[in-house]
Design a protein around this motif. Structure first.
Motif, PDB file in Angstrom:
ATOM      1  N   CYS A   1       0.719  -2.971  -6.068  1.00  0.00           N
ATOM      2  CA  CYS A   1       1.612  -3.413  -7.155  1.00  0.00           C
ATOM      3  C   CYS A   1       1.800  -2.334  -8.217  1.00  0.00           C
TER       4      CYS A   1
ATOM      5  N   CYS B   1      -4.501  -3.063  -8.469  1.00  0.00           N
ATOM      6  CA  CYS B   1      -3.877  -3.309  -7.182  1.00  0.00           C
ATOM      7  C   CYS B   1      -2.967  -2.121  -6.888  1.00  0.00           C
TER       8      CYS B   1
ATOM      9  N   CYS C   1      -5.713  -9.488  -6.341  1.00  0.00           N
ATOM     10  CA  CYS C   1      -4.565  -9.275  -7.217  1.00  0.00           C
ATOM     11  C   CYS C   1      -3.844 -10.603  -7.415  1.00  0.00           C
TER      12      CYS C   1
ATOM     13  N   ILE D   1      -0.944 -10.958  -8.425  1.00  0.00           N
ATOM     14  CA  ILE D   1       0.492 -10.837  -8.139  1.00  0.00           C
ATOM     15  C   ILE D   1       0.744 -10.945  -6.641  1.00  0.00           C
ATOM     16  N   CYS D   2      -0.021 -10.180  -5.843  1.00  0.00           N
ATOM     17  CA  CYS D   2       0.292 -10.127  -4.405  1.00  0.00           C
ATOM     18  C   CYS D   2      -0.815 -10.719  -3.532  1.00  0.00           C
TER      19      CYS D   2
HETATM   20 ZN   LIG Z   1      -0.957  -6.651  -6.034  1.00  0.00          ZN
END
Ligand SMILES: [Zn+2]
Ligand SMILES: [Zn+2]
Length: 455
Positions: free
Chosen positions: A299, A296, A263, A265-266
């Motif tokens: 998220c 994900c 992911c 984002i994370c």
């Molecule tokens: Zn994520």
């Protein structure tokens, strides 16, 4: 042929038990079994329920799922007559609702009478009109323009459900409720007419029996002998045939597991929702041999309401950042291919099977099966299998077709995964509070958008 004396006795006992509140759902198992050899037994029980148990209940829905198609015409005639007399007879309303979902054509001879049943909720009323011929709905043209506000809206909603282009065109010109109601039937206004936002054929995700038996008992009700027909298990031979079992985990249709990509984002590994391998025909995906639908789970719905991924053959899905909602305010289609916006995964999706990702589902080989039109339209909050590819989406809070972040055009519905599947730790995964996860697809940009709804 009539139900025999023994069947009558069983029906009488069941009705007494339900009336006396001694009834348990397991008692329907033997009845469903009896219905296989003697289909009219189910019809006889349902008719007895209609006449004697107006308060209805979910047992009506289960029995209806097992009522053979040729017997629906008889039952619907009884239910329409009862609902006209007693609009709050829940049993009759349930028959009309399930008929609208499973076999709307059985309701088409009664559409005028059904439109007058005020106790029918808007959606229950409307689905009776699905696919109705033009001559069966012309009576709605007057209420559409001249009725009170509620009647005008119900008339419009019912007309849209026909999904006939000439009817949609008429409603567009005649109803102020049209624009708000059009997404309810999975259409949008497009240049030169209308665009359908889902593919007609629904494929159900079929799981192996060993997997189904590990789900919570009230999900499939297999142990009670009343498992809904949509829970038809995968055929072991077919699963072996497509080599998607343990010896070839990188092939075949598959739910769950994790992919190698992370992911953006994370940083956690992406979880697999569903692998389509090979991509079935007629689901709106062209030019890809296989498709890994991922997200994900940490998220999704929390960090971002929508997650978008770009897909190319043989490459890991790559995340696309949220950009604009809808076509309004778009400034050209520059996003796709703009490398600085695209976070690439670090390995192809068909790398070694990963044990888990943030809350990932347990990996399970599955089959995709076409149960025909009868179960192509379904309701939420039932004990039915709502894991599906294609078909009209089962919404919880109403229609929501996202715009593709690449081109701004509304994405088509592609698949949905319900709650209650197993996580890698053997727990039941839920989307929010028992919701459904949806995947929309832009075939032009090869972008999937993942999001969920719950009540
Ligand atoms: Zn994520
Ligand atoms: Zn696009």
């Amino acid at each position: 042929m009539h139900a025999n004396d023994e069947t009558h006795q069983i029906i009488a006992t069941l009705i007494d038990d339900i009336e006396a509140r001694r009834f348990q759902r397991a008692a329907l198992g033997p009845m469903v079994e009896r219905g296989r050899a003697e289909p009219r037994a189910i019809l006889a029980l349902l008719e007895a329920v209609l006449h004697r148990l107006p308060s209805g209940g979910t047992h009506v829905d289960i029995l209806l799922a097992f009522l053979p198609e040729p017997l629906w015409t008889e039952l619907v005639a009884v239910a329409v007559a009862i609902a006209r007399q007693s609009p709050h007879n829940d049993a009759a309303i349930r028959v009309l609702r399930q008929a609208g979902l499973q076999l709307p054509e059985t309701l088409h001879p009664y559409l005028e009478a059904i439109f007058r049943i005020e106790s029918l909720a808007e959606v229950e009323l409307a689905q009776a009109f699905r696919g109705a011929p033009l001559e069966a709905v012309t009576f709605l043209f007057d209420p559409l323009t001249e009725g009170a506000e509620r009647e005008r809206r119900r008339a419009c909603r019912a007309l849209l459900e026909t999904r006939r282009i000439e009817v949609l065109t008429f409603a567009e010109q005649s109803s102020d409720a049209f624009a708000a109601l059009l997404p309810e039937v999975g259409f949008e206004v497009a240049q030169g007419g209308f665009r359908q936002l889902y593919t007609p054929r629904a494929l159900h995700v079929a799981f192996p029996t060993a997997y189904l038996d590990r789900l919570a008992p009230d999900v499939t009700e297999r142990s009670l002998g009343i498992s809904h027909p949509t829970w038809q298990p995968a055929s072991p031979d077919r699963l072996r045939g497509n080599r998607s079992a343990a010896e070839a985990p990188d092939q075949g249709h598959r739910v769950g597991g994790a992919v190698s990509a992370r992911c953006a984002i994370c940083g956690q590994r992406l979880a697999r929702l569903l692998r389509l391998d090979p991509v079935p025909t007629a689901v709106g995906v062209r030019g890809l041999l296989r498709l890994e639908l991922v997200a994900c789970f940490s998220c999704l719905g929390w960090e971002r309401e929508l997650l978008h991924y770009r897909h190319e053959d043989g490459q890991a899905a790559s995340w696309l950042p949220e950009t604009r909602d809808g076509r309004d305010g778009r400034e050209g289609g520059a996003l796709l291919g703009a490398g600085d916006h695209v976070a690439r995964g670090d390995a192809p999706d068909d790398g070694p099977e990963m044990e888990s990702a943030g809350g990932a589902l347990e990996a399970c080989p599955v089959e995709l099966i076409d149960l025909g039109p009868r179960f192509a339209h379904q309701d939420w909050c039932t004990r039915e299998n709502l894991h599906r590819v294609g078909g009209h989406p089962v919404w919880i809070t109403g229609p929501a077709y996202p715009a593709c972040p690449g081109c701004g055009v509304t994405s088509m519905h592609l698949a949905q995964i319900d709650s209650e599947l197993l996580t890698g730790e053997g727990l039941a995964w839920t989307w929010g509070d028992g919701g459904i996860c949806y995947v929309a697809w832009c075939d032009r940009c090869r972008v999937s958008t993942v999001y969920w709804q719950c009540a």
